[in-house]
Design a protein around this motif. Structure first.
Motif, PDB file in Angstrom:
ATOM      1  N   ILE A   1       0.836  -1.205   0.000  1.00  0.00           N
ATOM      2  CA  ILE A   1       0.000   0.000   0.000  1.00  0.00           C
ATOM      3  C   ILE A   1       0.868   1.250   0.000  1.00  0.00           C
ATOM      4  CG2 ILE A   1      -1.674   1.326   1.350  1.00  0.00           C
ATOM      5  CD1 ILE A   1      -2.865  -1.291   2.301  1.00  0.00           C
ATOM      6  N   GLU A   2       1.948   1.251   0.790  1.00  0.00           N
ATOM      7  CA  GLU A   2       2.814   2.432   0.865  1.00  0.00           C
ATOM      8  C   GLU A   2       3.586   2.648  -0.426  1.00  0.00           C
ATOM      9  OE1 GLU A   2       2.373   4.360   3.237  1.00  0.00           O
ATOM     10  OE2 GLU A   2       1.282   3.006   4.560  1.00  0.00           O
ATOM     11  N   LEU A   3       3.948   1.566  -1.098  1.00  0.00           N
ATOM     12  CA  LEU A   3       4.713   1.689  -2.349  1.00  0.00           C
ATOM     13  C   LEU A   3       3.896   2.312  -3.476  1.00  0.00           C
ATOM     14  CD1 LEU A   3       6.644  -1.707  -2.311  1.00  0.00           C
ATOM     15  CD2 LEU A   3       7.612   0.579  -2.008  1.00  0.00           C
ATOM     16  N   GLU A   4       2.566   2.326  -3.334  1.00  0.00           N
ATOM     17  CA  GLU A   4       1.718   2.943  -4.359  1.00  0.00           C
ATOM     18  C   GLU A   4       1.701   4.470  -4.267  1.00  0.00           C
ATOM     19  OE1 GLU A   4      -2.119   1.219  -3.847  1.00  0.00           O
ATOM     20  OE2 GLU A   4      -1.505  -0.782  -4.540  1.00  0.00           O
ATOM     21  N   ARG A   5       2.189   5.027  -3.156  1.00  0.00           N
ATOM     22  CA  ARG A   5       2.224   6.481  -2.978  1.00  0.00           C
ATOM     23  C   ARG A   5       3.278   7.104  -3.900  1.00  0.00           C
ATOM     24  NH1 ARG A   5       0.188   9.427   1.237  1.00  0.00           N
ATOM     25  NH2 ARG A   5      -0.203   7.483   2.390  1.00  0.00           N
ATOM     26  N   ASN A   6       2.969   8.234  -4.474  1.00  0.00           N
ATOM     27  CA  ASN A   6       3.886   8.911  -5.401  1.00  0.00           C
ATOM     28  C   ASN A   6       5.228   9.213  -4.730  1.00  0.00           C
ATOM     29  OD1 ASN A   6       2.073   8.947  -7.526  1.00  0.00           O
ATOM     30  ND2 ASN A   6       1.203  10.940  -6.965  1.00  0.00           N
ATOM     31  N   GLY A   7       6.300   8.752  -5.354  1.00  0.00           N
ATOM     32  CA  GLY A   7       7.641   9.025  -4.860  1.00  0.00           C
ATOM     33  C   GLY A   7       8.145   8.024  -3.839  1.00  0.00           C
ATOM     34  N   ALA A   8       7.269   7.110  -3.366  1.00  0.00           N
ATOM     35  CA  ALA A   8       7.663   6.183  -2.304  1.00  0.00           C
ATOM     36  C   ALA A   8       8.688   5.160  -2.796  1.00  0.00           C
ATOM     37  CB  ALA A   8       6.438   5.482  -1.743  1.00  0.00           C
ATOM     38  N   LYS A   9       8.467   4.599  -3.994  1.00  0.00           N
ATOM     39  CA  LYS A   9       9.393   3.591  -4.517  1.00  0.00           C
ATOM     40  C   LYS A   9      10.791   4.171  -4.705  1.00  0.00           C
ATOM     41  CE  LYS A   9       6.111   0.577  -6.954  1.00  0.00           C
ATOM     42  NZ  LYS A   9       5.687   0.056  -8.285  1.00  0.00           N
ATOM     43  N   GLU A  10      10.845   5.371  -5.253  1.00  0.00           N
ATOM     44  CA  GLU A  10      12.136   6.015  -5.498  1.00  0.00           C
ATOM     45  C   GLU A  10      12.865   6.290  -4.187  1.00  0.00           C
ATOM     46  OE1 GLU A  10       9.242   6.933  -6.718  1.00  0.00           O
ATOM     47  OE2 GLU A  10       9.467   6.425  -8.850  1.00  0.00           O
ATOM     48  N   LEU A  11      12.113   6.764  -3.185  1.00  0.00           N
ATOM     49  CA  LEU A  11      12.716   7.051  -1.886  1.00  0.00           C
ATOM     50  C   LEU A  11      13.255   5.783  -1.236  1.00  0.00           C
ATOM     51  CD1 LEU A  11      13.263   8.943   0.515  1.00  0.00           C
ATOM     52  CD2 LEU A  11      10.941   8.439   1.322  1.00  0.00           C
ATOM     53  N   LEU A  12      12.479   4.708  -1.268  1.00  0.00           N
ATOM     54  CA  LEU A  12      12.904   3.458  -0.653  1.00  0.00           C
ATOM     55  C   LEU A  12      14.148   2.905  -1.343  1.00  0.00           C
ATOM     56  CD1 LEU A  12      12.349   1.267   1.449  1.00  0.00           C
ATOM     57  CD2 LEU A  12      10.899   0.116  -0.236  1.00  0.00           C
ATOM     58  N   LYS A  13      14.167   2.988  -2.659  1.00  0.00           N
ATOM     59  CA  LYS A  13      15.319   2.492  -3.421  1.00  0.00           C
ATOM     60  C   LYS A  13      16.582   3.264  -3.052  1.00  0.00           C
ATOM     61  CE  LYS A  13      16.648   1.277  -8.144  1.00  0.00           C
ATOM     62  NZ  LYS A  13      16.261   1.324  -9.578  1.00  0.00           N
ATOM     63  N   LYS A  14      16.419   4.567  -2.862  1.00  0.00           N
ATOM     64  CA  LYS A  14      17.551   5.428  -2.514  1.00  0.00           C
ATOM     65  C   LYS A  14      18.054   5.119  -1.108  1.00  0.00           C
ATOM     66  CE  LYS A  14      18.686  10.323  -1.901  1.00  0.00           C
ATOM     67  NZ  LYS A  14      18.160  11.707  -1.961  1.00  0.00           N
ATOM     68  N   ILE A  15      17.126   4.904  -0.181  1.00  0.00           N
ATOM     69  CA  ILE A  15      17.506   4.658   1.212  1.00  0.00           C
ATOM     70  C   ILE A  15      18.092   3.265   1.394  1.00  0.00           C
ATOM     71  CG2 ILE A  15      16.612   4.401   3.571  1.00  0.00           C
ATOM     72  CD1 ILE A  15      14.493   6.457   2.868  1.00  0.00           C
ATOM     73  N   ALA A  16      17.452   2.267   0.770  1.00  0.00           N
ATOM     74  CA  ALA A  16      17.811   0.871   1.018  1.00  0.00           C
ATOM     75  C   ALA A  16      19.110   0.470   0.354  1.00  0.00           C
ATOM     76  CB  ALA A  16      16.680  -0.036   0.558  1.00  0.00           C
ATOM     77  N   GLY A  17      19.321   0.895  -0.881  1.00  0.00           N
ATOM     78  CA  GLY A  17      20.482   0.433  -1.612  1.00  0.00           C
ATOM     79  C   GLY A  17      20.423  -1.064  -1.808  1.00  0.00           C
ATOM     80  N   ASP A  18      21.450  -1.775  -1.372  1.00  0.00           N
ATOM     81  CA  ASP A  18      21.470  -3.239  -1.482  1.00  0.00           C
ATOM     82  C   ASP A  18      21.001  -3.925  -0.196  1.00  0.00           C
ATOM     83  OD1 ASP A  18      22.479  -3.067  -4.060  1.00  0.00           O
ATOM     84  OD2 ASP A  18      24.566  -2.988  -3.349  1.00  0.00           O
TER      85      ASP A  18
END
Length: 761
Positions: free
Chosen positions: A209-226
């Motif tokens: 549900i949170e990943l559907e929010r605008n900009g959420a996927k990009e933010l998570l990818k940036k924070i998580a890395g590998d």
């Protein structure tokens, strides 16, 4: 003031809800979702300003991640509906696992209280839990209670009123993932989202549900890395629970096996579990239906049991009174209660009928309205007794064991053990049983389960079984009524298993989902909870009796006493009525089932009874009551007893005897009639529920399945019972069908393999 209850399945949440709300509880569906919604009003103290306290029972869940509709509902209600307080019920006997959900609930900006349930079981085992330690570590009130016994519940609610204050969410993962949490928290706070910390942690867990929010996927990818942040969050939750919370519980030294474990060595045994379950089922039916429940030793040793009422030479009044309890043997509690109700209703019916001088009005009121209603209501004690026994088995924790045991068998038929719970609920009522299939993850498994639930005969079908089984024993002098009833219940179960096997190997193939189920510790059922459950069943049954069945019995009586010229016909001319002509029209359809054209001129009454049963199964016996009186008036001889005395004795059984005498129907045909009514299209209420629960376009095929299955199985019962050698023909037909199914499946597998090879090439 709105209070929400949230917790794991089997944590005692529903028991607490029932204790808090009592008779104020009502059940519906959540808007737009076919998941049960339970609400009620707390019957104790008032809220902060004297207002009522509304209790909302959220679905039982293990997590607030959106994997099931139940989890989505609980999550959305807690975040979006802003309850004044969330009470998180925790099973104190399984503290560590239950606290995982608690760590998620604490992250929301809502007032929270933790209720340590089953503390009586903890104390009994010798364990101790330091409530103050938990309260300090969690930062919210923690109250020890026992929902089953009601101890500590009122104190919990008193403190609940005091603790309804605004609260900011806190997370146990904040220290370990400080930078990641800060980045996602800033993202949600800038968007002015309510409970930003809750959403921030959920995003780190790859929440859909949170990943559907605008900009959420990009933010998570940036924070998580590998890094696998989802695993990191889960790991931190359990680390905190083990290191900071679990230490509050001190376990006493004890033997390796608890009392529940020792009982389970027998009740979940690989070999003996199923036989034990069948014996328990038979004991329930024996206590509920048996007319040979108990022989007293000294008399039984003389051969022939106790003297009959005729042998005793009692006066008419004393004979009637003693006949309630025994006639050659002591009746079972269920039969005694039935006899009390039957005697009461018969007295009322005779008094009202005798007070009305007009023939047609007396017949309409006494035989039509009261006869039909009392024929159904007379079985109410036995139906409720059956509900009571199944409720006891469920409340003690035994039914969960049965589901676990049957999972091994069900998997061979394409179902998980989870399917058993809705099926066994079908013995009570098909409506809640079908609703309970929402817990099944696979759509094909859910559809197959809904289709066979009516095969587990509900309480409404019980009058059909007992009336005809009693009629067979009384008229033909063979068999035992409760054994016949038990056998027909087993026929329904076997039919369900066979049909599921066919469906899951043909049109409804699919992967069998894993079966994960918590086995609660054994405990005594709560008397108050059982009584509330029975009261709900009683209200539902009586309401249906005075609506659908009332209208049906009036219509049946009118149609059986009017001809096509709308002229009134007395009982002895019923064969010329509208109902008779309609019955004769559809009678040939049931010829392969034994109650069609092979019966004499009155044979249409069975066709009519089967047809009226489609409205409500209780209508079958109500129809017997109405038509039986007419058949006796037309000259049906039942042991030389007059119709008035006959119908005043035992409504259901003796009405069926009247129909047997008048039509010349055979025992195999009567068993076939029971089977057809057990397996065919259920009542209108169950049909409406099935339509709502099944995916679009499936219901029409479900109706066809019910008709076809009941017709084929009933035809098999009749033909094999009449001509034993036809068993080999039926076995041959089954073998051919299985072979064709297997060949079809192999053909599909080969086709798919070649298709994949071609695509790969």
């Amino acid at each position: 003031m709105k209070v929400a209850l949230i917790g794991n399945p089997n944590c005692g949440k529903t028991t607490l809800f029932n204790f808090l709300t009592g008779s104020t509880a009502h059940v519906g569906n959540w808007p737009g979702v076919t998941v049960e919604k339970r609400e009620g009003v707390y019957k104790g103290l008032k809220g902060r300003c004297g207002e009522k306290i509304e209790i909302v029972d959220l679905p039982g869940i293990y997590s607030l991640s959106p994997y099931t509709p139940e989890e989505v509902i609980s999550r959305n209600f807690m975040i979006d509906e802003h309850p004044d307080l969330v009470i998180n019920i925790v099973d104190a006997t399984n503290l560590e696992r239950n606290l995982y959900l608690t760590t998620q609930v604490l992250e929301a900006d809502v007032p929270v209280m933790v209720a340590l349930n089953m503390m009586d079981a903890v104390e009994k085992s010798g364990d101790t839990i330091d409530v103050k330690v938990l309260e300090r570590e969690l930062g919210v009130p923690v109250m020890p209670i026992s929902a089953l016994k009601g101890t500590g519940v009122d104190k919990m609610m008193e403190r609940a009123v005091e603790e309804c204050k605004p609260r900011k969410g806190v997370s146990v993962v904040n220290d370990a993932l400080k930078a990641e949490v800060a980045a996602t928290l800033d993202f949600y706070e800038s968007a002015e989202v309510s409970s930003p910390l809750f959403h921030a942690i959920k995003l780190l867990e790859n929440d859909e549900i949170e990943l559907e929010r605008n900009g959420a996927k990009e933010l998570l990818k940036k924070i998580a890395g590998d890094n696998d942040l989802e695993a990191a969050v889960v790991d931190e939750r359990y680390k905190y629970i083990v290191s900071r919370l679990a230490v509050a519980k001190k376990k006493a030294k004890r033997d390796d096996l608890s009392k529940s474990d020792k009982i389970d060595k027998a009740l979940t045994h690989r070999v003996w579990a199923i036989p034990i379950f069948l014996v328990i089922l038979f004991a329930i039916f024996h206590v509920t239906f048996s007319e040979d429940f108990l022989y007293i030793g000294a008399w039984a040793s003389l051969g022939g049991g106790l003297p009959t009422l005729a042998d005793l030479g009692l006066s008419e009044g004393m004979g009637t009174f003693v006949g309630i309890f025994y006639d050659g043997a002591v009746f079972s509690p269920g039969v005694i209660l039935f006899n009390i109700f039957d005697t009461l209703f018969s007295t009322i019916m005779d008094a009202i009928g005798g007070a009305i001088s007009t023939e047609w009005l007396s017949g309409l009121i006494a035989d039509g309205v009261l006869g039909g209603l009392f024929a159904v209501l007379g079985f109410l004690p036995q139906i409720l007794m059956l509900f009571l026994w199944f409720s006891i088995l469920e409340d003690t924790g035994y039914m969960a064991r049965v589901a676990f045991v049957l999972d091994r068998i069900f998997r061979r038929f394409g179902l998980s053990g989870r399917s058993f719970m809705p099926m066994i609920m079908g013995f009570g009522c098909g409506v809640p049983a079908m609703i309970n299939t929402r817990t099944l993850a696979d759509e094909n498994e859910r559809t197959a389960t809904i289709r066979v639930i009516p095969f587990f005969s509900c309480g409404a079908k019980l009058p059909i079984l007992t009336a005809i089984a009693g009629g067979i024993c009384e008229y033909f002098g063979v068999g035992n009524a409760d054994l016949i009833t038990y056998g027909m219940y087993l026929l329904g179960v076997v039919s369900a298993v066979v049909c599921v096997l066919l469906m899951r190997n043909t049109t409804m193939k699919g992967a069998i989902p894993p079966f994960i189920m918590e086995l609660p510790t054994y405990h005594r059922p709560q008397f108050k909870s059982l009584m509330l459950h029975l009261w709900d069943k009683t209200k539902h049954f009586v309401k249906k009796a005075f609506t659908i069945i009332f209208a049906s019995t009036v219509i049946i009586w009118l149609f059986s006493h009017l001809n096509w010229s709308w002229r009134y016909l007395p009982d002895e001319q019923m064969n010329d009525s509208i109902l008779a002509s309609l019955g004769k029209l559809i009678q040939p359809i049931f010829t392969p089932l034994g109650f069609g054209s092979q019966l004499n001129s009155f044979g249409w009454v069975f066709a009519v009874a089967a047809l009226t049963g489609l409205i409500a199964k209780e209508n079958v016996v109500a129809t017997f009551g109405t038509l039986g009186a007419c058949l006796i008036a037309m000259g049906a001889n039942v042991g030389g007893v007059t119709g008035d005395v006959l119908l005043a004795d035992e409504e259901g059984i003796l009405s069926s005897i009247a129909m047997i005498t008048a039509t010349g129907i055979t025992i195999p045909a009567l068993i076939s009639f029971i089977a057809f009514n057990m397996l065919t299209i259920p009542c209108f209420a169950a049909c409406a529920t099935a339509k709502g629960e099944l995916k679009k376009g499936t219901f029409k095929w479900t109706l066809l399945f019910w008709v076809a299955a009941s017709y084929i199985i009933s035809a098999a019962v009749y033909t094999i019972g009449t001509w034993w050698w036809t068993l080999f023909i039926w076995l041959l037909a089954v073998a051919v069908a299985v072979t064709l199914i297997e060949l079809n499946n192999k053909g599909k597998i080969k086709f798919n393999r070649r298709k994949k090879q071609a695509e790969a090439a």
